[in-house]
Motif scaffolding. Sequence first.
Motif, PDB file in Angstrom:
ATOM      1  N   PRO A 196     -10.225 -50.320  55.124  1.00  0.00           N
ATOM      2  CA  PRO A 196      -9.558 -49.201  54.450  1.00  0.00           C
ATOM      3  C   PRO A 196      -9.448 -49.465  52.955  1.00  0.00           C
ATOM      4  O   PRO A 196      -9.853 -50.526  52.470  1.00  0.00           O
ATOM      5  N   ALA A 197      -8.905 -48.530  52.208  1.00  0.00           N
ATOM      6  CA  ALA A 197      -8.730 -48.695  50.763  1.00  0.00           C
ATOM      7  C   ALA A 197      -7.894 -49.946  50.488  1.00  0.00           C
ATOM      8  O   ALA A 197      -7.087 -50.359  51.325  1.00  0.00           O
ATOM      9  N   PRO A 198      -8.085 -50.567  49.311  1.00  0.00           N
ATOM     10  CA  PRO A 198      -7.344 -51.788  48.973  1.00  0.00           C
ATOM     11  C   PRO A 198      -5.833 -51.621  49.153  1.00  0.00           C
ATOM     12  O   PRO A 198      -5.250 -50.618  48.743  1.00  0.00           O
ATOM     13  N   GLY A 199      -5.222 -52.602  49.820  1.00  0.00           N
ATOM     14  CA  GLY A 199      -3.778 -52.584  50.030  1.00  0.00           C
ATOM     15  C   GLY A 199      -3.329 -51.825  51.254  1.00  0.00           C
ATOM     16  O   GLY A 199      -2.149 -51.825  51.586  1.00  0.00           O
ATOM     17  N   MET A 200      -4.269 -51.147  51.929  1.00  0.00           N
ATOM     18  CA  MET A 200      -3.911 -50.358  53.103  1.00  0.00           C
ATOM     19  C   MET A 200      -4.028 -51.190  54.387  1.00  0.00           C
ATOM     20  O   MET A 200      -4.759 -52.175  54.445  1.00  0.00           O
ATOM     21  N   VAL A 201      -3.312 -50.752  55.423  1.00  0.00           N
ATOM     22  CA  VAL A 201      -3.372 -51.373  56.746  1.00  0.00           C
ATOM     23  C   VAL A 201      -3.812 -50.313  57.748  1.00  0.00           C
ATOM     24  O   VAL A 201      -3.327 -49.183  57.714  1.00  0.00           O
ATOM     25  N   ALA A 202      -4.746 -50.689  58.635  1.00  0.00           N
ATOM     26  CA  ALA A 202      -5.227 -49.756  59.661  1.00  0.00           C
ATOM     27  C   ALA A 202      -4.765 -50.215  61.035  1.00  0.00           C
ATOM     28  O   ALA A 202      -4.937 -51.381  61.400  1.00  0.00           O
ATOM     29  N   LEU A 247     -16.646 -46.901  64.925  1.00  0.00           N
ATOM     30  CA  LEU A 247     -15.774 -46.009  64.150  1.00  0.00           C
ATOM     31  C   LEU A 247     -15.524 -46.636  62.786  1.00  0.00           C
ATOM     32  O   LEU A 247     -14.881 -47.682  62.679  1.00  0.00           O
ATOM     33  N   SER A 248     -16.021 -46.000  61.731  1.00  0.00           N
ATOM     34  CA  SER A 248     -15.858 -46.529  60.380  1.00  0.00           C
ATOM     35  C   SER A 248     -14.532 -46.074  59.774  1.00  0.00           C
ATOM     36  O   SER A 248     -14.174 -44.901  59.833  1.00  0.00           O
ATOM     37  N   ILE A 249     -13.799 -47.041  59.180  1.00  0.00           N
ATOM     38  CA  ILE A 249     -12.563 -46.720  58.476  1.00  0.00           C
ATOM     39  C   ILE A 249     -12.708 -47.053  56.985  1.00  0.00           C
ATOM     40  O   ILE A 249     -11.714 -47.168  56.271  1.00  0.00           O
ATOM     41  N   GLU A 250     -13.940 -47.184  56.542  1.00  0.00           N
ATOM     42  CA  GLU A 250     -14.229 -47.592  55.172  1.00  0.00           C
ATOM     43  C   GLU A 250     -13.559 -46.667  54.152  1.00  0.00           C
ATOM     44  O   GLU A 250     -13.772 -45.449  54.146  1.00  0.00           O
ATOM     45  N   GLY A 251     -12.709 -47.264  53.282  1.00  0.00           N
ATOM     46  CA  GLY A 251     -12.116 -46.531  52.168  1.00  0.00           C
ATOM     47  C   GLY A 251     -10.996 -45.576  52.505  1.00  0.00           C
ATOM     48  O   GLY A 251     -10.527 -44.842  51.625  1.00  0.00           O
ATOM     49  N   LEU A 252     -10.509 -45.559  53.739  1.00  0.00           N
ATOM     50  CA  LEU A 252      -9.458 -44.602  54.109  1.00  0.00           C
ATOM     51  C   LEU A 252      -8.150 -44.927  53.384  1.00  0.00           C
ATOM     52  O   LEU A 252      -7.771 -46.080  53.226  1.00  0.00           O
ATOM     53  N   GLU A 253      -7.456 -43.871  52.946  1.00  0.00           N
ATOM     54  CA  GLU A 253      -6.229 -44.020  52.161  1.00  0.00           C
ATOM     55  C   GLU A 253      -4.980 -43.892  53.041  1.00  0.00           C
ATOM     56  O   GLU A 253      -5.067 -43.552  54.232  1.00  0.00           O
ATOM     57  N   ASP A 254      -3.817 -44.128  52.418  1.00  0.00           N
ATOM     58  CA  ASP A 254      -2.528 -44.044  53.099  1.00  0.00           C
ATOM     59  C   ASP A 254      -2.341 -42.668  53.740  1.00  0.00           C
ATOM     60  O   ASP A 254      -2.577 -41.633  53.112  1.00  0.00           O
ATOM     61  N   VAL A 264      -3.826 -45.076  59.135  1.00  0.00           N
ATOM     62  CA  VAL A 264      -3.845 -45.947  57.956  1.00  0.00           C
ATOM     63  C   VAL A 264      -2.551 -45.750  57.167  1.00  0.00           C
ATOM     64  O   VAL A 264      -2.093 -44.619  56.977  1.00  0.00           O
ATOM     65  N   HIS A 265      -1.970 -46.851  56.727  1.00  0.00           N
ATOM     66  CA  HIS A 265      -0.702 -46.762  55.989  1.00  0.00           C
ATOM     67  C   HIS A 265      -0.532 -47.974  55.085  1.00  0.00           C
ATOM     68  O   HIS A 265      -1.266 -48.967  55.181  1.00  0.00           O
ATOM     69  N   LEU A 266       0.468 -47.890  54.205  1.00  0.00           N
ATOM     70  CA  LEU A 266       0.835 -49.026  53.369  1.00  0.00           C
ATOM     71  C   LEU A 266       1.512 -50.082  54.233  1.00  0.00           C
ATOM     72  O   LEU A 266       2.198 -49.739  55.200  1.00  0.00           O
TER      73      LEU A 266
END
Length: 206
Positions: free
Chosen positions: A113-119, A141-148, A176-178
């Motif tokens: 996921p996006a930097p700093g994010m948790v999936a 299943l791609s989670i590449e770059g997903l945001e909060d 995906v979340h912080l």
Amino acid sequence: MADATNKIVADLRVKFGKGAARKLRVLGKIPAVMYGHGTTPVHVALPAHQIGLLLRRANAVLELEIDGKSHLTLVKDVQKDPFLQIIEHLDLIVIRKGEKVQVEVSVHVTGEPAPGMVADLDTKTLLLEVEAINIPQNLPLSIEGLEDGAQIHAKDVEIPKGATLISDEDAVVVSVHLPVLEEEEEEGEEEGVEGAEGEAEAAPAE
């Protein structure tokens, strides 16, 4: 799908019980039963080493050769010793080419996921109806770059051509979340304790 590596020569079993099963395992074989399509259950013994390799794949399809006849089967249940994790018995369902079955298929998450994010993987498997000899190993299943706040639902997961999704299409598969900081969790717990204490003090004495 069954191929040359999935072909197994199986021996018919005529002795049953725990004692007979132990003797089979000493000989490097695993007891199994094959049933389905209204056929009489057939009890067989399978080579343990080959079975152990094939069962690394989920929903394995095995082509058994019994007395010169070929039988296509799907592994339905695997019974293991709870401590040694040794395979003790297999249940196999007879299948036919072109037949569809319902199976649980694992979701395989790829990317970051996006930097700093948790999936979080909220749903690990999805129930599909799929051709018995074309069961997928997993569902990428791609989670590449997903945001909060991003969510991927079951209906968003790409499934193989010819397969049908049986699981609830609105089920959340990935969210995906912080990250939650430990300090925030502790503060929340402290506030809860303080609130409870305040209520206790405010309560009138009986």
